[in-house]
Design a protein around this motif. Structure first.
Motif, PDB file in Angstrom:
ATOM      1  N   ALA A  81       0.822  -1.221   0.000  1.00 55.52           N
ATOM      2  CA  ALA A  81       0.000   0.000   0.000  1.00 55.52           C
ATOM      3  C   ALA A  81       0.850   1.263   0.000  1.00 55.52           C
ATOM      4  CB  ALA A  81      -0.933  -0.005   1.209  1.00 55.52           C
ATOM      5  N   HIS A  82       1.832   1.335   0.886  1.00 56.16           N
ATOM      6  CA  HIS A  82       2.632   2.551   1.103  1.00 56.16           C
ATOM      7  C   HIS A  82       4.120   2.206   1.111  1.00 56.16           C
ATOM      8  CE1 HIS A  82      -1.115   2.853   3.679  1.00 56.16           C
ATOM      9  NE2 HIS A  82      -1.317   3.797   2.774  1.00 56.16           N
ATOM     10  N   HIS A 114      -4.486  -0.734   2.608  1.00 61.14           N
ATOM     11  CA  HIS A 114      -4.008  -2.114   2.681  1.00 61.14           C
ATOM     12  C   HIS A 114      -5.109  -3.080   2.226  1.00 61.14           C
ATOM     13  CE1 HIS A 114      -0.176  -1.654   5.182  1.00 61.14           C
ATOM     14  NE2 HIS A 114      -0.587  -0.435   4.904  1.00 61.14           N
ATOM     15  N   TYR A 138      -4.376  -5.053   9.104  1.00 63.47           N
ATOM     16  CA  TYR A 138      -4.853  -4.333  10.290  1.00 63.47           C
ATOM     17  C   TYR A 138      -5.944  -3.312   9.986  1.00 63.47           C
ATOM     18  CZ  TYR A 138      -1.921  -0.290   9.049  1.00 63.47           C
ATOM     19  OH  TYR A 138      -1.367   0.800   8.423  1.00 63.47           O
ATOM     20  N   ASP A 179       7.342   1.746   2.870  1.00 63.83           N
ATOM     21  CA  ASP A 179       7.736   1.236   4.206  1.00 63.83           C
ATOM     22  C   ASP A 179       7.081  -0.109   4.537  1.00 63.83           C
ATOM     23  OD1 ASP A 179       5.189   1.774   5.418  1.00 63.83           O
ATOM     24  OD2 ASP A 179       5.975   3.164   6.909  1.00 63.83           O
ATOM     25  N   ASP A 180       5.872  -0.352   3.981  1.00 64.86           N
ATOM     26  CA  ASP A 180       5.196  -1.623   4.271  1.00 64.86           C
ATOM     27  C   ASP A 180       6.027  -2.808   3.808  1.00 64.86           C
ATOM     28  OD1 ASP A 180       2.781  -0.540   5.388  1.00 64.86           O
ATOM     29  OD2 ASP A 180       2.127  -0.013   3.365  1.00 64.86           O
TER      30      ASP A 180
END
Ligand SMILES: [Zn+2]
Length: 295
Positions: free
Chosen positions: A14-15, A150, A145, A17-18
């Motif tokens: 998604a972003h 996500h 989460y 760092d994930d």
């Protein structure tokens, strides 16, 4: 496709760092072994909170610019992992970070959460048909989460895998390709509990310790179908996480997001098989995501 390495792994996140938090060790391991490792990141993470005070002006409610900055962080992280193929879904900035569930940004024009799944999946079908990965990694249906981007990344990845294999779908995007194995990111609960016990027994500078529920994708041991021992790549994973400096602080084998709460860094990474045409290894855990896919 003779120019492609024999083993090809695609990750959809998604972003920025994930990928390093969830799969940094897996990515570094397979890249080091000569597999083609490709990352597709769906948004620039424009809504992330900024940790370093000196970069606070990048926040979306101030001057902005966090998305562009995170493109650089992601590139630095990928160089730590030895991964050269990293792209943004539809190109950088095509889909915008939707923010946490329930905020007004969810409904904004261009927000990833607000995008038609099939439309977004089309961009990924093109990637799948050109790279022809045997293995696809993404999140579980809750996105690990519950973050809207996500959840949407999960939906787009699963839909794209389906469409990529369909001969009747968009011949202009390349020849059909069926992914052999799809995995969701998971962590077994006992492993998380032990890691938090160790963290609580350690002196760190974190102002507090996260809750087990803050860890995405925690499930029972019995749901795990594969584990990748990335101990040899722990340093690369830590360095990649550190490269996402607006989002993550690293202290030894622990890290914190913008809330400052300490969490363990997992160097063994865990997966649940969730689709693909290759047979599922029953009754035992795989230690190689490419097991059984052939060349
Ligand atoms: Zn994320």
């Amino acid at each position: 496709m003779s120019e492609l390495p024999a083993r090809r792994l695609l990750l959809v996140h998604a972003h920025p760092d994930d990928e390093s938090i969830n799969n940094g060790a897996t990515m570094a391991k397979y890249a080091a072994e000569g597999a083609h490792v490709a990352l597709v990141t769906c948004t620039l993470g424009e809504e992330g909170e900024v940790i370093p005070p000196g970069l606070a002006h990048l926040a979306p409610d101030r001057e902005g610019g966090l998305g562009a900055h995170r493109i650089g962080e992601l590139a630095a992280a990928m160089s730590e992992l030895g991964v050269t193929d990293h792209r943004f879904l539809g190109g950088p900035g095509r889909f915008r970070d939707s923010g946490m569930m329930g905020v007004e940004q969810n409904r904004r024009e261009g927000a990833f959460w607000n995008t038609d799944v099939d439309e977004a999946a089309g961009y990924l079908v093109e990637v799948i048909r050109s790279l022809r990965p045997q293995v696809l990694i993404t999140y579980d249906p809750d996105g690990g989460y519950g973050h809207p981007d996500h959840i949407q990344a999960h939906r787009v990845a699963m839909r794209a895998a389906e469409l990529a294999a369909e001969p009747g779908y968009r011949a202009d995007l390349g020849a059909p390709h069926a992914v052999a194995k799809i995995y969701w990111n998971r962590v077994p609960r006992p492993v998380v509990e032990r890691a938090f016990d160790a963290l609580r027994a350690t002196e760190t500078d974190f102002p507090g310790i996260a809750a087990i529920d803050d860890v995405p994708g925690v499930v029972d041991e019995s749901d795990i179908t594969a584990e990748i021992d990335g101990a040899a790549h722990a340093a690369a994973k830590s360095a990649a996480m550190r490269a996402h400096a607006t989002q993550i602080t690293v202290q030894g084998p622990y890290f914190a997001l913008s809330n400052g709460l300490g969490q363990p860094i997992f160097t063994t990474e865990y997966y649940q098989r969730a689709g693909g045409r290759a047979p599922v290894a029953a009754g035992r855990r795989e230690h190689d995501l490419f097991e059984g896919v052939g060349e």
